[in-house]
Motif scaffolding. Structure first.
Motif, PDB file in Angstrom:
ATOM      1  N   PRO A 289      -2.212  -4.227 -10.222  1.00  0.00           N
ATOM      2  CA  PRO A 289      -0.983  -4.997 -10.466  1.00  0.00           C
ATOM      3  C   PRO A 289       0.227  -4.414  -9.721  1.00  0.00           C
ATOM      4  N   MET A 290       0.266  -3.067  -9.641  1.00  0.00           N
ATOM      5  CA  MET A 290       1.372  -2.417  -8.918  1.00  0.00           C
ATOM      6  C   MET A 290       1.341  -2.830  -7.440  1.00  0.00           C
ATOM      7  N   TRP A 291       0.145  -2.870  -6.881  1.00  0.00           N
ATOM      8  CA  TRP A 291       0.000  -3.263  -5.471  1.00  0.00           C
ATOM      9  C   TRP A 291       0.447  -4.705  -5.274  1.00  0.00           C
ATOM     10  N   CYS A 292       0.131  -5.566  -6.279  1.00  0.00           N
ATOM     11  CA  CYS A 292       0.540  -6.977  -6.176  1.00  0.00           C
ATOM     12  C   CYS A 292       2.064  -7.106  -6.233  1.00  0.00           C
ATOM     13  N   VAL A 293       2.701  -6.277  -7.078  1.00  0.00           N
ATOM     14  CA  VAL A 293       4.169  -6.262  -7.097  1.00  0.00           C
ATOM     15  C   VAL A 293       4.671  -5.815  -5.717  1.00  0.00           C
ATOM     16  N   GLY A 294       3.957  -4.864  -5.139  1.00  0.00           N
ATOM     17  CA  GLY A 294       4.290  -4.399  -3.786  1.00  0.00           C
ATOM     18  C   GLY A 294       4.199  -5.520  -2.756  1.00  0.00           C
ATOM     19  N   LEU A 295       3.248  -6.436  -2.943  1.00  0.00           N
ATOM     20  CA  LEU A 295       3.151  -7.589  -2.029  1.00  0.00           C
ATOM     21  C   LEU A 295       4.418  -8.445  -2.113  1.00  0.00           C
ATOM     22  N   ALA A 296       4.892  -8.632  -3.356  1.00  0.00           N
ATOM     23  CA  ALA A 296       6.121  -9.423  -3.539  1.00  0.00           C
ATOM     24  C   ALA A 296       7.303  -8.719  -2.874  1.00  0.00           C
ATOM     25  N   ILE A 297       7.339  -7.393  -3.001  1.00  0.00           N
ATOM     26  CA  ILE A 297       8.425  -6.635  -2.345  1.00  0.00           C
ATOM     27  C   ILE A 297       8.264  -6.735  -0.825  1.00  0.00           C
ATOM     28  N   GLY A 298       7.013  -6.716  -0.363  1.00  0.00           N
ATOM     29  CA  GLY A 298       6.753  -6.889   1.072  1.00  0.00           C
ATOM     30  C   GLY A 298       7.247  -8.230   1.576  1.00  0.00           C
ATOM     31  N   GLN A 299       7.105  -9.252   0.728  1.00  0.00           N
ATOM     32  CA  GLN A 299       7.630 -10.583   1.079  1.00  0.00           C
ATOM     33  C   GLN A 299       9.148 -10.518   1.252  1.00  0.00           C
ATOM     34  N   LEU A 300       9.800  -9.764   0.357  1.00  0.00           N
ATOM     35  CA  LEU A 300      11.264  -9.612   0.463  1.00  0.00           C
ATOM     36  C   LEU A 300      11.638  -8.825   1.720  1.00  0.00           C
ATOM     37  N   VAL A 301      10.822  -7.816   2.033  1.00  0.00           N
ATOM     38  CA  VAL A 301      11.086  -7.029   3.252  1.00  0.00           C
ATOM     39  C   VAL A 301      10.972  -7.934   4.472  1.00  0.00           C
TER      40      VAL A 301
ATOM     41  N   THR B 224       0.828  -1.208   0.000  1.00  0.00           N
ATOM     42  CA  THR B 224       0.000   0.000   0.000  1.00  0.00           C
ATOM     43  C   THR B 224       0.863   1.258   0.000  1.00  0.00           C
ATOM     44  N   GLY B 225       1.911   1.247   0.794  1.00  0.00           N
ATOM     45  CA  GLY B 225       2.806   2.401   0.859  1.00  0.00           C
ATOM     46  C   GLY B 225       3.473   2.675  -0.483  1.00  0.00           C
ATOM     47  N   LEU B 226       3.988   1.611  -1.117  1.00  0.00           N
ATOM     48  CA  LEU B 226       4.649   1.784  -2.413  1.00  0.00           C
ATOM     49  C   LEU B 226       3.665   2.277  -3.470  1.00  0.00           C
ATOM     50  N   THR B 227       2.469   1.676  -3.474  1.00  0.00           N
ATOM     51  CA  THR B 227       1.465   2.069  -4.480  1.00  0.00           C
ATOM     52  C   THR B 227       1.050   3.522  -4.291  1.00  0.00           C
TER      53      THR B 227
END
Lengths: 140, 63
Positions: free
Chosen positions: A116-128, A86-89
């Motif tokens: 889709p951007m938010w979903c990419v953000g979820l993947a980045i959240g997984q990395l975080v 959410t923050g990234l989006t």
């Protein structure tokens, strides 16, 4: 019990997979049946709304996951992923929106890309979760 | 917050999986609590204390 064996996780996957198939099928159907620059009619709008319903289905599945996940640590990992997304989006769309407002030469960002951007953000959240906190969870 | 969860578990010869099953949570959660990556909520801390039959402050301590 492993995280991915949690009943809420299993239910989430069981919901997510058919919704994903519905999304892909409805996008393909709309692409096939709706001509470029077709006038906005009942059929056009109806077909265009089908993928939207699938997106609502995804959001419902994710909301149910948070409600049904009774393991507080796993739930915290999921919530953190969603906060990162959410923050990234918000950051990207807000800054881009201001650029669009004051720089007419900047290309318009289609709203379609927000989810889709938010979903990419979820993947980045997984990395975080994995590299920032040392735990990725198995929630996908 | 520091904790003695690993010691208490070892005294009973329980694996992380055993403790997780007894508490009804994931093994991953037990590991996160033991290693100090996650501080449990008060209700979960009470459940842990009840399981070991000791007060919360005998398990969780200030840093």
């Amino acid at each position: 019990m492993r995280a991915k064996d949690h009943p809420a996780m299993r239910r989430y996957v069981r919901r997510f997979v058919p919704i994903t198939f519905a999304y892909v099928a409805s996008i393909a159907l709309a692409t096939f049946l709706v001509a470029d620059n077709a006038p906005a009619g009942v059929l056009t709008i109806g077909l265009a709304l089908l993928p939207g319903l699938a997106v609502l289905g995804w959001l419902w599945a994710m909301a149910r996951l948070l409600v049904e996940l009774d393991d507080e640590y796993l739930r915290m990992l999921e919530v953190r992923k969603m906060l990162v997304a959410t923050g990234l989006t918000l950051a990207i769309t807000s800054v881009w929106g201001i650029l669009e407002l004051f720089s007419p030469g900047i290309p318009r960002m289609p709203v379609f890309f927000v989810f889709p951007m938010w979903c990419v953000g979820l993947a980045i959240g997984q990395l975080v979760n994995r590299f920032g906190f040392g735990d990725a969870g198995d929630c996908g | 917050m520091k904790n003695r969860l690993k010691v208490l578990r070892a005294e009973r010869d329980w694996t992380q999986g055993d403790l997780a099953d007894a508490l009804g949570i994931s093994r991953q959660s037990v590991n996160a609590i033991e290693t100090g990556k996650y501080d449990p909520s008060l209700p979960l801390a009470f459940r842990i204390a009840d399981l070991f039959g000791v007060p919360i402050e005998a398990i969780f301590m200030r840093d």
